[in-house]
Design a protein around this motif. Structure first.
Motif, PDB file in Angstrom:
ATOM      1  N   THR A   1       0.797  -1.228   0.000  1.00 24.67           N
ATOM      2  CA  THR A   1       0.000   0.000   0.000  1.00 24.67           C
ATOM      3  C   THR A   1       0.828   1.275   0.000  1.00 24.67           C
ATOM      4  N   ARG A   2       2.063   1.238   0.528  1.00 25.18           N
ATOM      5  CA  ARG A   2       2.857   2.456   0.732  1.00 25.18           C
ATOM      6  C   ARG A   2       2.051   3.491   1.518  1.00 25.18           C
ATOM      7  N   GLY A   3       1.175   3.001   2.391  1.00 25.18           N
ATOM      8  CA  GLY A   3       0.271   3.896   3.101  1.00 25.18           C
ATOM      9  C   GLY A   3       0.963   4.698   4.186  1.00 25.18           C
ATOM     10  N   SER A   4       0.314   5.759   4.605  1.00 20.08           N
ATOM     11  CA  SER A   4       0.889   6.641   5.622  1.00 20.08           C
ATOM     12  C   SER A   4       0.957   5.969   6.984  1.00 20.08           C
ATOM     13  N   GLU A   5       0.229   4.848   7.163  1.00 22.86           N
ATOM     14  CA  GLU A   5       0.263   4.167   8.453  1.00 22.86           C
ATOM     15  C   GLU A   5       1.520   3.320   8.636  1.00 22.86           C
ATOM     16  N   VAL A   6       2.254   3.074   7.555  1.00 25.29           N
ATOM     17  CA  VAL A   6       3.388   2.146   7.623  1.00 25.29           C
ATOM     18  C   VAL A   6       4.500   2.642   8.542  1.00 25.29           C
ATOM     19  N   PRO A   7       4.944   3.910   8.444  1.00 25.20           N
ATOM     20  CA  PRO A   7       6.006   4.343   9.372  1.00 25.20           C
ATOM     21  C   PRO A   7       5.648   4.101  10.832  1.00 25.20           C
ATOM     22  N   GLY A   8       4.375   4.350  11.204  1.00 25.28           N
ATOM     23  CA  GLY A   8       3.952   4.095  12.571  1.00 25.28           C
ATOM     24  C   GLY A   8       4.019   2.619  12.927  1.00 25.28           C
ATOM     25  N   MET A   9       3.635   1.754  11.986  1.00 28.85           N
ATOM     26  CA  MET A   9       3.713   0.311  12.222  1.00 28.85           C
ATOM     27  C   MET A   9       5.162  -0.119  12.423  1.00 28.85           C
ATOM     28  N   LEU A  10       6.048   0.430  11.588  1.00 24.31           N
ATOM     29  CA  LEU A  10       7.463   0.092  11.717  1.00 24.31           C
ATOM     30  C   LEU A  10       8.038   0.616  13.029  1.00 24.31           C
ATOM     31  N   LEU A  11       7.617   1.801  13.430  1.00 20.87           N
ATOM     32  CA  LEU A  11       8.073   2.342  14.716  1.00 20.87           C
ATOM     33  C   LEU A  11       7.629   1.451  15.870  1.00 20.87           C
ATOM     34  N   ASP A  12       6.392   0.987  15.815  1.00 21.31           N
ATOM     35  CA  ASP A  12       5.888   0.098  16.864  1.00 21.31           C
ATOM     36  C   ASP A  12       6.724  -1.174  16.928  1.00 21.31           C
ATOM     37  N   ALA A  13       7.050  -1.725  15.755  1.00 22.12           N
ATOM     38  CA  ALA A  13       7.888  -2.921  15.717  1.00 22.12           C
ATOM     39  C   ALA A  13       9.283  -2.628  16.253  1.00 22.12           C
ATOM     40  N   ALA A  14       9.832  -1.477  15.882  1.00 20.68           N
ATOM     41  CA  ALA A  14      11.175  -1.121  16.339  1.00 20.68           C
ATOM     42  C   ALA A  14      11.225  -0.982  17.859  1.00 20.68           C
ATOM     43  N   ARG A  15      10.202  -0.334  18.438  1.00 24.13           N
ATOM     44  CA  ARG A  15      10.170  -0.175  19.898  1.00 24.13           C
ATOM     45  C   ARG A  15      10.083  -1.538  20.586  1.00 24.13           C
ATOM     46  N   THR A  16       9.278  -2.446  20.014  1.00 29.22           N
ATOM     47  CA  THR A  16       9.136  -3.774  20.602  1.00 29.22           C
ATOM     48  C   THR A  16      10.448  -4.551  20.502  1.00 29.22           C
ATOM     49  N   LEU A  17      11.182  -4.345  19.406  1.00 22.04           N
ATOM     50  CA  LEU A  17      12.439  -5.066  19.206  1.00 22.04           C
ATOM     51  C   LEU A  17      13.583  -4.509  20.046  1.00 22.04           C
ATOM     52  N   THR A  18      13.457  -3.276  20.516  1.00 23.73           N
ATOM     53  CA  THR A  18      14.578  -2.599  21.169  1.00 23.73           C
ATOM     54  C   THR A  18      15.206  -3.408  22.302  1.00 23.73           C
ATOM     55  N   PRO A  19      14.443  -3.958  23.249  1.00 21.74           N
ATOM     56  CA  PRO A  19      15.099  -4.736  24.311  1.00 21.74           C
ATOM     57  C   PRO A  19      15.447  -6.168  23.909  1.00 21.74           C
ATOM     58  N   LEU A  20      15.055  -6.570  22.706  1.00 20.69           N
ATOM     59  CA  LEU A  20      15.184  -7.973  22.305  1.00 20.69           C
ATOM     60  C   LEU A  20      16.284  -8.224  21.283  1.00 20.69           C
ATOM     61  N   ASP A  21      16.413  -7.335  20.320  1.00 23.91           N
ATOM     62  CA  ASP A  21      17.385  -7.502  19.235  1.00 23.91           C
ATOM     63  C   ASP A  21      17.784  -6.105  18.777  1.00 23.91           C
ATOM     64  N   ALA A  22      18.880  -5.601  19.335  1.00 26.94           N
ATOM     65  CA  ALA A  22      19.265  -4.217  19.081  1.00 26.94           C
ATOM     66  C   ALA A  22      19.562  -3.974  17.609  1.00 26.94           C
ATOM     67  N   ALA A  23      20.250  -4.921  16.965  1.00 28.12           N
ATOM     68  CA  ALA A  23      20.623  -4.728  15.556  1.00 28.12           C
ATOM     69  C   ALA A  23      19.382  -4.645  14.681  1.00 28.12           C
ATOM     70  N   LEU A  24      18.435  -5.560  14.913  1.00 30.94           N
ATOM     71  CA  LEU A  24      17.212  -5.548  14.104  1.00 30.94           C
ATOM     72  C   LEU A  24      16.360  -4.325  14.437  1.00 30.94           C
ATOM     73  N   ALA A  25      16.361  -3.894  15.691  1.00 30.54           N
ATOM     74  CA  ALA A  25      15.605  -2.697  16.061  1.00 30.54           C
ATOM     75  C   ALA A  25      16.145  -1.477  15.321  1.00 30.54           C
ATOM     76  N   ARG A  26      17.467  -1.333  15.262  1.00 28.56           N
ATOM     77  CA  ARG A  26      18.052  -0.182  14.574  1.00 28.56           C
ATOM     78  C   ARG A  26      17.719  -0.227  13.077  1.00 28.56           C
ATOM     79  N   GLU A  27      17.786  -1.416  12.485  1.00 21.21           N
ATOM     80  CA  GLU A  27      17.462  -1.539  11.064  1.00 21.21           C
ATOM     81  C   GLU A  27      15.992  -1.188  10.823  1.00 21.21           C
ATOM     82  N   THR A  28      15.130  -1.544  11.781  1.00 21.31           N
ATOM     83  CA  THR A  28      13.708  -1.242  11.638  1.00 21.31           C
ATOM     84  C   THR A  28      13.454   0.257  11.770  1.00 21.31           C
ATOM     85  N   TYR A  29      14.174   0.929  12.679  1.00 16.98           N
ATOM     86  CA  TYR A  29      14.069   2.386  12.760  1.00 16.98           C
ATOM     87  C   TYR A  29      14.496   3.026  11.436  1.00 16.98           C
ATOM     88  N   LEU A  30      15.573   2.519  10.846  1.00 10.47           N
ATOM     89  CA  LEU A  30      16.035   3.074   9.570  1.00 10.47           C
ATOM     90  C   LEU A  30      15.007   2.831   8.479  1.00 10.47           C
TER      91      LEU A  30
END
Length: 945
Positions: free
Chosen positions: A482-511
């Motif tokens: 969709t390339r929808g405007s909701e995607v950055p927020g979804m990715l941010l939510d995933a990045a925050r969840t990954l932060t204490p679990l997998d730092a490398a993947l969390a940083r890649e998700t923020y990017l």
């Protein structure tokens, strides 16, 4: 080829032979256009003008007969014929179809370059290695077929192509689009509306087979039914068969004699293929039970291996003699291979069987399949034999998926993993496998299936990391669909969840979230919100990688201001430059971040880093054979070349990107072409491409693609001197966060606003640009800042800035902007009444702009020159003007000393096709040799810098 072509005499001749009708009837039938189409295809291939033909039609319409006709006609012409038949049950085995076609030709594989040999070896499971890009396998296949065709004309016949496994279908369609000058012909026969994926073959030359005319249908029916038919019965059969030859042959055989004598079945809602399938089911259902089970075993194993059939039959206690009734009924024959009379017989037998009989047949085939020689097929049969769940079968399927993925078969791996998840008894293991299967479906380009599997995985139980990965994958699938405007927020939510679990993947998700916000064209506030959130990214788990530095640089630039972030961005981009990846598999994974790094080289106005990163991106994707990502890399290097004033090279790169995208069936993006046409001053093409982009529902008005189109319109109108329109387009493009960050729109907005009488708008943009230029400090940045200050100044201050701009830009790669700066300085001098000095600047601008092909800007310089009393000299015709962009690209590569094989490997063409292009190039240039081509001193773009 026109639709509606009827099946002709050669098809009927073949069908009549099958039912032992004499030559007298065959000679009554006239020739028709589809046979001529096949003959013409073969004639062209024999003359070295290779081509492909797709034969479409419903089941039983005569596609297989036309394929056999092609083989029979080709034999006396000296063709070598290789035949591949797709099988419905083979669709999950990656490259199975391609291996069937190419297996007999592999003795010629030694002539291929090593990367292509390796790609085929890995794809066919003959050697270990990283999963090859499927289109590198396509290039290897193209060159393998071309090598064989050097020895004599080659005909590749693919029947039931709708049932090919996805990688094989994509590779063969790629080959069909790339063949040009070989003695090679490809014929694909595929069924309409059968559920198979026929999209890879869309756009190839097509021949559609419709039903027989009434006269031919009557003749064939008379041959099929030995008993006399009254007119009413005959007319009813012909009407209900709708001219389908197989229906005309088969339906009467399954109809009771009483109905033939007094009437035919009442019409029903079934299509003709389904009616034929039902007739086969009725015929097979009348056979002895043991024969029916043997038929089912044969239907469940499409390889046609006789020894395997007999081993499975023995496991079931079925004697070989039980095959005789099926052969007598005309359903199959067993000699060196097991062959069904028609694919509909196979499907009819398999669909008519009960689930317990399905499991019995597959269990017998699993027991009969050698686990050492063919573990994949054995695991697959075992899985089909399971009732309920079975951990051992699921584990075998998971291993099978790993092997498929290693060969580059993401679609196959996804299918095996999905089935493994369904067979898994333990919820924890089922969740894990469903999550992996969802990722594989996403990589295979099946987003809907991926989302369905994510729903299964979400039922849990999920540990914390699995839950985070599920969020991430759902966001990635949504972004790609969709390339929808909701995607950055979804990715941010995933990045925050990954932060204490997998730092490398969390940083890649923020990017990824930052990239998504920029590309999707979200508002400045939206991008800023993402950047603010990305400040909470965890520290890198080890030494910072280039992507870590890029995340930090982008975050700092967007939240702390350009001056604070530019040094960090430069540090990140230098890390990309200084740390080239060496693992080919890693190259493909890091490609997205290398492109993002290149885009940010524009943001800090560093032309050296821009050129190096854009060129390296193309180099790495070429070396990896990653044709799915190469077009994006070529488009970015094309835009870079435009800014450098190398419009001819930009055209070559954009054309290559388009050609590869057409060959691979990817999505065509227009931004490289529209920016190039704008700089060329081609008003018609630029306006047309802009209109297409505006009408394309795939791109919103805020998307980067739409903003690039507006940037191009600003360039076009600045070239034409239509400054109010240029300003309007630049303002619209400025709404794109990515373009506003890149500074490209600043240049066009400042020039157009200053000339359109809107100095306040020009000054506002100029101040922001100058602030950024001081933070960057590159010659490109300082030169464009000085140019912008000059455009918004007067008197001696303006002149000093023009001179400073020219001096700085001469030390940069940005020849396009240097030429345009000479132009605006010359225009300023003329308005100051300094005609002699103005002529010097305008003359320089006109020559530079004319030579690079920026026609609108060159004409603008010519108008100004004429206003000073000087008539501009017309650009002298160049020998290469007659060449297309594609031919110029080939000529340039050959002029560097590259062989036809080397050029073909780079451009994904066969050596013979390169030779054919060279003959055209030589003719247009009036030369006869490669040595003379070198003496023309074509620009060696690749060697610059």
């Amino acid at each position: 080829m026109a639709d509606g072509v009827r099946v002709g005499d050669n098809y009927l001749l073949l069908q009549c032979r099958q039912i032992r009708v004499g030559m007298k009837l065959a000679n009554l039938l006239g020739r028709h256009a589809e046979c001529e189409a096949v003959k013409q295809l073969l004639a062209r291939a024999q003359a070295g003008r290779s081509g492909a033909l797709v034969v479409r039609g419903e089941a039983g319409i005569g596609k297989t007969a036309l394929v056999e006709y092609a083989r029979d006609v080709a034999a006396p012409l000296g063709f070598r014929a290789e035949i591949l038949a797709g099988a419905e049950s083979e669709t999950q085995f990656a490259f199975a179809g391609l291996h069937q076609l190419c297996g007999p030709l592999l003795d010629r594989a030694g002539a291929l370059p090593e990367p292509q040999q390796a790609a085929l070896g890995v794809a066919f499971g003959q050697r270990a290695g990283a999963a090859p890009d499927r289109f590198l396998v396509g290039l290897a296949t193209l060159n393998l077929l071309a090598e064989v065709a050097e020895e004599g004309p080659l005909l590749c016949l693919v029947d039931d192509a709708q049932w090919l496994d996805q990688p094989s279908a994509q590779v063969l369609a790629f080959v069909a689009r790339r063949v040009a000058a070989e003695q090679l012909a490809l014929v694909f026969a595929l069924r309409d509306h059968d559920g198979g994926d026929v999209r890879p073959f869309s756009g190839l030359p097509e021949l559609r087979l419709d039903g027989l005319g009434e006269t031919d249908a009557q003749a064939l029916l008379a041959a099929a039914v030995p008993t006399p038919l009254d007119d009413g019965v005959r007319d009813r059969i012909i009407a209900e068969s709708r001219g389908n030859p197989l229906a005309l042959l088969e339906l009467p055989r399954s109809t009771p004699p009483t109905q033939l004598a007094g009437g035919f079945e009442l019409p029903d809602a079934l299509s003709v293929p389904h009616r034929i399938e039902e007739s086969f089911q009725r015929r097979s259902g009348s056979l002895p039970a043991e024969t029916q089970l043997l038929l089912l075993v044969a239907a469940a194993e499409p390889t046609g291996e006789v020894a395997l059939l007999w081993r499975a039959a023995a496991h079931l206690g079925i004697a070989r003699e039980e095959a005789a009734p099926a052969e007598a009924a005309g359903l199959l024959e067993i000699d060196t291979r097991v062959r069904f009379r028609h694919p509909l017989v196979r499907s009819a037998v398999y669909r008519a069987a009960t689930p317990p009989d399905h499991r019995r047949a597959h269990r017998a085939l699993a027991a009969a399949t050698d686990p050492q020689l063919d573990p994949d097929r054995r695991a697959w049969h075992r899985a089909q034999a399971v009732l309920g769940t079975d951990e051992e079968a699921a584990a075998e399927l998971e291993q099978l998926a790993d092997r498929a993925r290693a060969r580059g078969g993401w679609a196959a791996a996804a299918a095996f993993l999905q089935q493994a998840a369904e067979l898994t008894p333990e919820p924890v293991d089922r969740t894990r496998r469903a999550l992996v299967a969802a990722h594989a479906k996403h990589e295979a380009g099946a987003p809907e299936s991926s989302l369905r599997l994510l729903t299964i995985a979400a039922a849990g139980p999920l540990d914390a990391l699995q839950a985070a990965r599920l969020k991430l994958l759902r966001a990635q699938v949504t972004f790609h669909t969709t390339r929808g405007s909701e995607v950055p927020g979804m990715l941010l939510d995933a990045a925050r969840t990954l932060t204490p679990l997998d730092a490398a993947l969390a940083r890649e998700t923020y990017l990824h979230a930052l990239d998504a916000a920029l590309v999707a064209g979200d508002s400045d506030r939206g991008v800023l919100e993402v950047a603010e959130a990305a400040r909470a990214a965890p520290a890198p788990p080890g030494s910072p990688q280039p992507s870590d530095l890029l995340l930090d640089g982008l975050t700092k630039t967007l939240t702390g201001g350009y001056a604070a972030g530019a040094p960090r961005l430069r540090h990140a981009l230098e890390a990309f430059r200084n740390s080239p990846p060496t693992d080919p598999e890693q190259d493909c994974q890091s490609d997205r971040w290398l492109r993002l790094a290149g885009r940010n080289a524009v943001a800090i106005l560093d032309d050296e880093l821009l050129y190096l990163l854009a060129s390296r991106n193309v180099q790495l994707t070429r070396e990896a054979g990653a044709l799915t990502t190469l077009p994006d890399s070529l488009r970015f290097l094309s835009i870079t070349s435009v800014l450098m004033g190398e419009l001819a090279r930009a055209g070559e790169l954009a054309t290559e990107a388009t050609t590869i995208t057409q060959a691979t069936g990817g999505v065509q993006l227009r931004h490289a072409h529209i920016i190039l046409s704008a700089w060329r001053g081609d008003q018609a093409e630029t306006t047309a491409l802009n209109a297409l982009t505006a009408q394309d529902v795939a791109f919103s008005d805020e998307s980067t693609e739409a903003s690039f189109a507006q940037y191009a319109m600003a360039v076009l109108h600045n070239g034409l001197g239509n400054y109010p329109a240029a300003q309007d387009a630049a303002v619209r493009a400025f709404n794109s966060p990515e373009l506003a960050l890149s500074n490209l729109v600043h240049f066009e907005l400042i020039e157009s606003a200053a000339r359109a009488g809107r100095p306040e708008r020009a000054v506002e943009a100029m101040k922001q640009l100058c602030s950024r230029a001081r933070a960057s400090g590159t010659p490109w940045a300082l030169g464009m800042a000085a140019r912008s200050e000059a455009l918004t100044s007067a008197g001696s201050a303006a002149e000093d800035q023009y001179l400073e701009a020219i001096a700085q830009l001469k030390h940069s790669r940005m020849g396009g902007y240097l030429a345009r700066t000479h132009l605006v300085y010359g225009e300023w001098l003329r308005r100051e009444g300094r005609r002699r000095e103005a002529r010097e600047q305008l003359r320089t601008a006109h020559e530079l702009l004319s030579d690079m092909g920026a026609e609108a800007f060159a004409e603008r310089a010519a108008r100004e020159l004429r206003a000073t009393g000087e008539h501009p000299r017309k650009r002298a015709a160049q020998p290469t003007d007659a060449l297309t962009a594609h031919e110029l690209h080939i000529a340039r590569l050959v002029a560097t000393g590259a062989t036809s094989r080397e050029v073909g490997a780079q451009l994904f063409l066969s050596p013979r096709t390169i030779e054919a292009h060279l003959r055209s190039i030589f003719r247009k240039l009036g030369i006869t040799s490669r040595r003379q081509l070198k003496e023309l001193a074509l620009p060696d773009w690749a060697g610059r810098g």
